[in-house]
Motif scaffolding. Structure first.
Motif, PDB file in Angstrom:
ATOM      1  N   PRO A   1      40.963  62.647  16.557  1.00  0.00           N
ATOM      2  CA  PRO A   1      42.289  62.260  17.046  1.00  0.00           C
ATOM      3  C   PRO A   1      43.303  63.403  16.998  1.00  0.00           C
ATOM      4  O   PRO A   1      44.146  63.527  17.880  1.00  0.00           O
ATOM      5  CB  PRO A   1      42.683  61.115  16.100  1.00  0.00           C
ATOM      6  N   PHE A   2      43.210  64.265  15.980  1.00  0.00           N
ATOM      7  CA  PHE A   2      44.186  65.353  15.869  1.00  0.00           C
ATOM      8  C   PHE A   2      43.985  66.380  16.980  1.00  0.00           C
ATOM      9  O   PHE A   2      44.947  66.932  17.504  1.00  0.00           O
ATOM     10  CB  PHE A   2      44.079  66.035  14.504  1.00  0.00           C
ATOM     11  N   LYS A   3      42.731  66.636  17.355  1.00  0.00           N
ATOM     12  CA  LYS A   3      42.474  67.560  18.463  1.00  0.00           C
ATOM     13  C   LYS A   3      43.061  67.009  19.758  1.00  0.00           C
ATOM     14  O   LYS A   3      43.645  67.751  20.560  1.00  0.00           O
ATOM     15  CB  LYS A   3      40.962  67.778  18.616  1.00  0.00           C
TER      16      LYS A   3
ATOM     17  N   ALA B   1      53.862  69.432   1.182  1.00  0.00           N
ATOM     18  CA  ALA B   1      53.318  69.003   2.474  1.00  0.00           C
ATOM     19  C   ALA B   1      51.808  69.228   2.535  1.00  0.00           C
ATOM     20  O   ALA B   1      51.048  68.358   2.965  1.00  0.00           O
ATOM     21  CB  ALA B   1      54.010  69.751   3.612  1.00  0.00           C
ATOM     22  N   GLU B   2      51.366  70.411   2.086  1.00  0.00           N
ATOM     23  CA  GLU B   2      49.947  70.720   2.142  1.00  0.00           C
ATOM     24  C   GLU B   2      49.145  69.811   1.220  1.00  0.00           C
ATOM     25  O   GLU B   2      48.053  69.369   1.559  1.00  0.00           O
ATOM     26  CB  GLU B   2      49.716  72.188   1.755  1.00  0.00           C
TER      27      GLU B   2
ATOM     28  N   GLY C   1      50.193  55.987  17.660  1.00  0.00           N
ATOM     29  CA  GLY C   1      50.517  57.249  17.006  1.00  0.00           C
ATOM     30  C   GLY C   1      49.603  57.638  15.866  1.00  0.00           C
ATOM     31  O   GLY C   1      50.009  58.361  14.954  1.00  0.00           O
ATOM     32  N   ILE C   2      48.357  57.190  15.892  1.00  0.00           N
ATOM     33  CA  ILE C   2      47.407  57.542  14.834  1.00  0.00           C
ATOM     34  C   ILE C   2      46.570  58.733  15.309  1.00  0.00           C
ATOM     35  O   ILE C   2      45.687  58.591  16.157  1.00  0.00           O
ATOM     36  CB  ILE C   2      46.498  56.344  14.477  1.00  0.00           C
ATOM     37  N   PHE C   3      46.881  59.919  14.774  1.00  0.00           N
ATOM     38  CA  PHE C   3      46.186  61.148  15.150  1.00  0.00           C
ATOM     39  C   PHE C   3      45.730  61.879  13.881  1.00  0.00           C
ATOM     40  O   PHE C   3      46.067  63.038  13.656  1.00  0.00           O
ATOM     41  CB  PHE C   3      47.098  62.050  15.988  1.00  0.00           C
ATOM     42  N   ASP C   4      44.968  61.181  13.047  1.00  0.00           N
ATOM     43  CA  ASP C   4      44.551  61.755  11.770  1.00  0.00           C
ATOM     44  C   ASP C   4      43.723  63.019  11.976  1.00  0.00           C
ATOM     45  O   ASP C   4      42.860  63.077  12.860  1.00  0.00           O
ATOM     46  CB  ASP C   4      43.710  60.740  10.982  1.00  0.00           C
ATOM     47  N   ALA C   5      43.983  64.002  11.124  1.00  0.00           N
ATOM     48  CA  ALA C   5      43.217  65.256  11.157  1.00  0.00           C
ATOM     49  C   ALA C   5      41.918  65.080  10.382  1.00  0.00           C
ATOM     50  O   ALA C   5      41.632  65.777   9.413  1.00  0.00           O
ATOM     51  CB  ALA C   5      44.048  66.393  10.576  1.00  0.00           C
ATOM     52  N   LYS C   6      41.134  64.112  10.817  1.00  0.00           N
ATOM     53  CA  LYS C   6      39.870  63.788  10.159  1.00  0.00           C
ATOM     54  C   LYS C   6      38.810  63.567  11.230  1.00  0.00           C
ATOM     55  O   LYS C   6      38.705  62.480  11.767  1.00  0.00           O
ATOM     56  CB  LYS C   6      39.999  62.492   9.339  1.00  0.00           C
TER      57      LYS C   6
ATOM     58  N   PHE D   1      52.289  64.231   7.643  1.00  0.00           N
ATOM     59  CA  PHE D   1      51.879  65.635   7.665  1.00  0.00           C
ATOM     60  C   PHE D   1      50.436  65.795   8.148  1.00  0.00           C
ATOM     61  O   PHE D   1      49.950  66.902   8.241  1.00  0.00           O
ATOM     62  CB  PHE D   1      52.009  66.256   6.273  1.00  0.00           C
ATOM     63  N   ALA D   2      49.752  64.707   8.371  1.00  0.00           N
ATOM     64  CA  ALA D   2      48.337  64.785   8.744  1.00  0.00           C
ATOM     65  C   ALA D   2      48.036  63.932   9.964  1.00  0.00           C
ATOM     66  O   ALA D   2      46.954  63.376  10.089  1.00  0.00           O
ATOM     67  CB  ALA D   2      47.465  64.357   7.568  1.00  0.00           C
TER      68      ALA D   2
END
Length: 1010
Positions: free
Chosen positions: A705-707, A658-659, A979-984, A670-671
């Motif tokens: 987006p992830f925040k 996953a990581e 549903g796009i919440f990339d951790a970028k 996962f991201a």
């Protein structure tokens, strides 16, 4: 004998001349000069001469030694550095007068104006365009140029003339900047060469890349020295260097008048790489089949450098000497830190010094903190000399340098290398202080406020760099293209061969580009255009310096379509036959976004073994892992993971898989990518057409987006942090409250004049005290630091208010709305009441195909005198340039506050029957020193006296810019609902983000960490 050799580069002449110098030294003759282009070659020649016990002092050097020789005839000279040049230029602008500088009047107070003017002066002087020539050109600039460009050139020519007069007539002696030094030296060498060259009978000049300033110095050498040999590696049969061809022809023709024979060297037999270099940029070259050339296509510079590191380890394991390997990178900022980090991780010795910004060194931060903590030591106004002496006294009182020596002497973690770094850093701080003092003494050591001195010194330190580690004494060499001149290696890696990376094109410059057009009409090519041809020639010599292997690294368009190959790389591909060399299988891993290679045999560290095995055992097909391990691999796995019990094995594998997928950069569940249709339906229902959007909510998604997902969808409550200091949020509200109370009397005025502004200033003391009383009992005033903070705020806000009133008086605007709220309930118990015209109704604006319901609060709205236009302002206690970028924020899609506020107020005013046109919006810095706003402005804003803006934040069609921004907002909302919440993060990650524990984004390393 006097000769100038031209042609393709060869080291034969350098070796021949070195031997001749050795024989001269053996016979006791030291009447020669051997001039070389780089310190590497100087060191190499000196080593060859001194190994026989022959002493060498001033005979081996660079072209600058001829300049120093010429300047020995000049009495009373004073060399000036960058700070000194800017001081002279500032004086020149002042002395040129208002009439001469009128075309620049609107931009003279813009940040960077003086530096832009200096850049233009240096370009003209480096191109041997004198002040007299510029003045002559200015007379005829009207023909073929716009009125604006003509006015700019005439103004520049006048400033240039005054600048040169100031250099020549300073009371302390003749001032010399670098270009002036060349010009003065050339004059003396040509006028008094018989005397100056009396003790020199031979001059060798290797790899001459002559500039217009060097031209007359070369003439002087050939006129007075009896034996001169020059190698100018400008080949007559090389394509694409037309400018250099003209320089070669002109020099050869001129030197012929001094009896200099021209010898065109035959093409050296340099094998396939030499043939490749000669064929580059030809229209229809013969397709060559050359072994030893390989391309390294990659997805990122990081993967490119990792691939290089693995290849160097492979070569080393095959017996190659690392000192016979060179890495060439034109883009220092992008590649040097990566090379240093990745090579260290792979234990590759590399001759690369670690250069850091001065303020990153701990001892410098300690010095700055000490100065900040001792404000009483500094007078409110003093000379630069006095301030510099006080800084030294503060450092001396700390006994900082003494403590560093004591630490180094102790047997602890602080090493001698650390001491060298810190002493160098302190010396750089001293040099910056001394540079400022010298510059300001040129025209009297003027008195300034401590705030001015402090800002100037800190800015200078931020621009300075220091070597914190010298790198390995031997090993792989890292070079810029120009530094490879005359060197040769078994293997050469040329990195960053992408459009805009290498070759480096001259940067856009609003003034130099205008000067360039005028120069071209006069038949003169400025120096920066010559540099483009020189880069092309140096690239060929980088290729030619490779003996056995040549590697060409670049970011491939297959990884990202925005990656465009360099024209240099395309030229190589045009010359060679297609084959496996264009994408060797062993470099395939560099195209992956995965943190480990695709092939087992490419693994080179324990970390890579662990991650690669996790992918094989627990990964899925989306991770692109298909190869099964063979017996050798299984043996390695058994050794690496012996002792792990079976119960935790599967959990570890699942977590690692996953990581690894998270860190890969690919779209992943996962991201932050949600794939379940039911969840997407919930998102569309929750954030549908009726959702009341605030600017902060929209910006949360735009920035990260992830925040947004963590805070607004999952509603994760971050851990409360104990705040030791003034509560930032409450302080911000306090400042908004104070600004509203101060400016409220102006909202009923038709115009803000001097009397109205003076009345506001007279009320400051009473309003400040009243606001403080109103806040009694709050977290802000209950804080233990409040008494000190209150005194500081009172002093700084008075200065801020003076600047605000000055801007209003000079403009044709007046405040009409203060803390105007829309779309939120109005509560009477708020400490800070909203504007009386506030509305609880949501304001709908068109964004894409939907009606976006907005709520928010605008700090201040100004109206024009005739009521036709308006401007929006938002107060900020900090304007971090990484967070607030004006129009660039709209291009990057990272901050929608200003266009949304403009759209909302335009819509609301229209509903009230007031058709007003937006002039723009800006973030106003609440600070004691005036500064430019960061914002979004239309071209008409300046007509209404709004001048504290940046040129880069002005757009031709503000209405279209707002409309385009709303379209982008709508596009981002579609991504959110999908549903796009990339951790970028789309901007630099906030190191204090409360959700870092959830996404584990490493803001320093720009990588996610497990």
């Amino acid at each position: 004998m006097k000769r100038i050799y031209t042609g393709w580069y060869t080291n034969e002449l350098r070796l021949k001349w070195t031997e001749e110098c050795r024989l001269k030294l053996q016979d006791g003759h030291r009447s020669f000069l051997f001039l070389l282009p780089t310190r590497h070659l100087i060191q190499e020649v000196r080593q060859q001469l001194t190994k026989d016990g022959l002493g060498v002092s001033g005979q081996i050097g660079t072209f600058d030694d001829l300049v120093d020789l010429g300047l020995t005839k000049e009495q009373g000279i004073l060399r000036i550095d960058q700070q000194g040049k800017l001081a002279v230029l500032m004086k020149a602008v002042e002395m040129a007068g208002e009439k001469a500088t009128a075309p620049f009047r609107r931009i003279m107070d813009k940040p960077g104006f003086l530096q832009s003017l200096m850049d233009a002066l240096e370009e003209m002087k480096s191109s041997a365009v004198s002040e007299e020539m510029a003045s002559e050109w200015a007379i005829g600039t009207e023909a073929g140029a716009s009125a604006n460009s003509s006015a700019y050139f005439r103004s520049f020519a006048q400033i240039y003339k005054v600048y040169q007069q100031l250099l020549q007539t300073h009371p302390a002696g003749r001032l010399l900047d670098r270009q002036e030094g060349y010009r003065v030296a050339a004059g003396h060498l040509n006028a008094s060469g018989e005397e100056l060259f009396a003790g020199i009978d031979t001059v060798y000049i290797d790899f001459l890349t002559v500039t217009p300033l060097q031209f007359p110095i070369v003439e002087a050498v050939c006129r007075y020295v009896p034996h001169v040999e020059i190698f100018m590696p400008y080949p007559s049969d090389a394509e694409g260097i037309g400018t250099l061809d003209k320089i070669r022809e002109r020099l050869v023709k001129t030197l012929a008048g001094y009896g200099v024979e021209h010898v065109e060297l035959r093409q050296p037999e340099t094998g396939g790489f030499g043939m490749l270099a000669r064929n580059l940029f030809a229209e229809n070259p013969e397709k060559l089949a050359i072994s030893g050339v390989e391309m390294i296509p990659s997805s990122t510079p990081l993967q490119e450098v990792k691939a290089v590191a693995k290849e160097i380890k492979r070569l080393a394991s095959a017996g190659w000497d690392p000192s016979q390997i060179a890495v060439v990178a034109a883009d220092d900022a992008a590649y040097r830190p990566l090379i240093r980090r990745i090579f260290q991780e792979n234990r590759i010795a590399v001759r690369l010094a670690d250069i850091k910004n001065l303020v990153e060194v701990p001892v410098v931060r300690t010095i700055l903190q000490a100065v900040e903590e001792n404000p009483d030591d500094f007078s409110q106004r003093a000379t630069y000399t006095r301030y510099a002496e006080t800084v030294r006294q503060v450092v001396s009182r700390l006994q900082l340098v003494e403590k560093l020596y004591m630490l180094a002497a102790a047997d602890g973690p602080y090493t001698l290398e650390d001491l060298r770094r810190d002493v160098r850093a302190w010396q750089c701080c001293e040099d910056a202080l001394e540079s400022m003092v010298r510059a300001n003494r040129l025209y009297g050591d003027r008195e300034v406020s401590f705030a001015v001195f402090w800002k100037e010194w800190k800015d200078l330190l931020h621009e300075s760099k220091v070597q914190v580690d010298g790198g390995a004494g031997s090993g792989v060499g890292v070079y810029r293209p120009a530094e490879l001149r005359g060197l040769s290696f078994r293997a050469v890696f040329i990195l960053g061969l992408n459009e805009g990376g290498y070759p480096k094109k001259p940067g856009d410059h609003w003034l130099i580009e205008r000067l360039e057009r005028v120069a071209e009409r006069q038949g003169v090519i400025l120096q920066r255009r010559e540099q483009m041809d020189l880069q092309s020639l140096l690239f060929r010599y980088c290729i030619q310096s490779a003996g056995d292997r040549l590697y060409l690294g670049y970011q491939s368009p297959e990884a990202d379509e925005r990656n465009l190959p360099s024209p240099y790389l395309e030229a190589v591909m045009h010359c060679l036959k297609e084959g496996e060399w264009m994408a060797p299988p062993r470099f395939r891993g560099a195209m992956s976004h995965l943190p480990v290679p695709d092939r087992w045999e490419d693994l080179s560290s324990r970390k890579e073994w662990r991650e690669r095995m996790a992918l094989w055992l627990g990964g899925e097909s989306s991770l692109h892992v298909t190869a099964e391990p063979d017996a050798w691999v299984l043996e390695q796995l058994e050794r690496e993971f012996a002792g792990i019990d079976g119960q935790s094995w599967r959990q570890m594998i699942d977590r690692l898989a996953a990581e690894t997928e998270r860190r890969s950069g690919i779209a992943s569940s996962f991201a932050g990518r949600l794939a379940d249709p039911a969840i997407k339906a919930i998102l569309r229902a929750k954030f549908g057409a009726q959702y009341p959007w605030s600017v902060s909510v929209l910006n949360d998604y735009a920035v990260c987006p992830f925040k947004f997902f963590a805070a607004r969808v999952l509603k994760i409550q971050p851990r409360e942090e104990v705040e030791d200091g003034i509560p930032v949020t409450e302080k911000g509200v306090f400042l908004h409250d104070l600004a509203q109370r101060l400016l409220l009397p102006l909202t009923g005025r038709e115009r803000v004049g001097i009397d109205e502004a003076q009345a506001v200033m007279e009320r400051f003391e009473d309003v400040f005290e009243e606001t403080c009383r109103n806040w009694e009992g709050s977290e802000l005033t209950a804080n233990r630091y409040w008494p000190v903070e209150r005194m500081r705020l009172k002093k700084e806000l008075r200065l801020w208010l003076e600047h605000e009133m000055n801007d209003l008086v000079q403009s044709r605007m007046r405040p009409v709305r203060l803390e105007w709220s829309f779309g939120s309930p109005i509560r009477e118990d708020d400490r800070q009441l909203p504007d009386v015209q506030s509305t609880e109704e949501l304001i709908a604006v068109q964004a894409g195909g939907e009606s976006l319901k907005l709520r928010g609060r605008i700090d201040r709205i100004d109206l024009t005198e005739d009521g036709s236009g308006f401007a929006v302002y938002d107060y900020k206690t900090s304007l971090n340039p990484k967070k607030y970028k004006g129009i660039k924020d709209l291009e990057d899609g990272t901050n929608w506050q200003l266009p949304l506020y403009l759209a909302a107020y335009t819509q609301w005013a229209g509903l009230q029957g007031n058709q007003v046109v937006p002039l723009g919006a800006g973030f106003r810095h609440v600070a004691p020193l005036p500064s430019k706003m960061v914002g979004v402005w239309g071209a008409d804003a300046g007509n209404w006296g709004i001048t504290a803006t940046r040129q880069s934040d002005t757009c031709e069609d503000l209405k279209q810019t707002i409309s385009d921004s709303l379209e982008k907002v709508a596009a981002q909302l579609e991504e959110l609902r999908d549903g796009i919440f990339d951790a970028k993060p789309r901007v630099e990650c906030d190191p204090y983000c409360p959700y870092l524990d959830v996404c584990r984004y490493d803001a320093a390393g720009k990588e996610r960490t497990p």
